[in-house]
Scaffold this motif. Structure first.
Motif: not given
Length: 223
Positions: A160-170, A202-211
């Protein structure tokens, strides 16, 4: 110079070369052993311990790179999630010479087993691809990463957009879902600080997986 003297000199030169090679091998082996002992000590500071290499993880490594051999593996937990880190070695050849590569994989357990999905660098040196390349809404993301997944809807739900934004920062982080594990990888051997930093990302990815992704697509993990 007579022939017997020349033969003796050649034999002496060959002996010196062999001795130098043997001493070099011994020195390298001692340095390697000392480095592994130091790494084990540093990993222990995080509560991570040396464990038998996991055959499943070796198969994951072979799928990402090519068939090779596992090296040392450490296991433990990170923020309440199971983790492990594995050295992996594989060899490539151009027909004239061969080169052995050292890479590593880091694994962090997921709250549920999820369908396959891989996010890798767009222009990674690794030749292996994982299936169909999916394009998402962000062109910047598409230009930076390759997304391999059999289900466009599922991939869009995870990324989703929030995870994509986070990935672009990493942008250095590559990862994939492999059953109930999030797997990431990198070149070279690992150190304790390397593993800690990768687990944090990797924790950042997991925490951004939508419920709802865990609920709709996930399967409960054993135990």
């Amino acid at each position: 110079m007579g022939m017997p003297v020349l033969v003796v000199l050649l034999l002496l030169g060959g002996t010196v070369l062999i001795v130098a090679l043997v001493l070099g091998i011994i020195a390298y082996t001692n340095r390697r052993r000392a480095a592994l002992q130091q790494r084990a000590h540093e990993m222990a500071q995080y509560g991570w311990y040396l464990a038998a290499a996991n055959p499943w993880l070796a198969d994951v490594a072979a799928a990402i790179y090519t068939r090779g051999r596992p090296g040392e593996m450490f296991a433990g937990d990170y923020r309440g999630r199971g983790m492990c880190a594995l050295d992996y070695f594989y060899t490539t050849s151009n027909g004239k010479s061969s080169q052995t590569h050292n890479v590593h994989l880091v694994v962090l357990s997921l709250p549920a087993a999820l369908p396959p999905l891989t996010v890798s660098k767009k222009f990674a040196r690794r030749k292996r691809v994982f299936g169909n390349n999916i394009e998402l809404e962000s062109q910047v993301f598409n230009d930076t990463f390759r997304i391999d997944c059999p289900d466009q809807r599922y991939a869009s739900a995870v990324l989703h957009p929030r995870l994509m934004e986070w990935m672009l920062a990493n942008p250095g982080l590559e990862w994939q879902f492999a059953g109930n594990a999030l797997v990431s990888w990198g070149y070279g051997g690992f150190t304790a600080p390397d593993v800690q930093a990768r687990l944090e990302a990797m924790t950042g990815v997991i925490e951004r997986i939508p419920p709802f992704v865990l609920q709709d697509y996930g399967r409960p993990t054993a135990g």
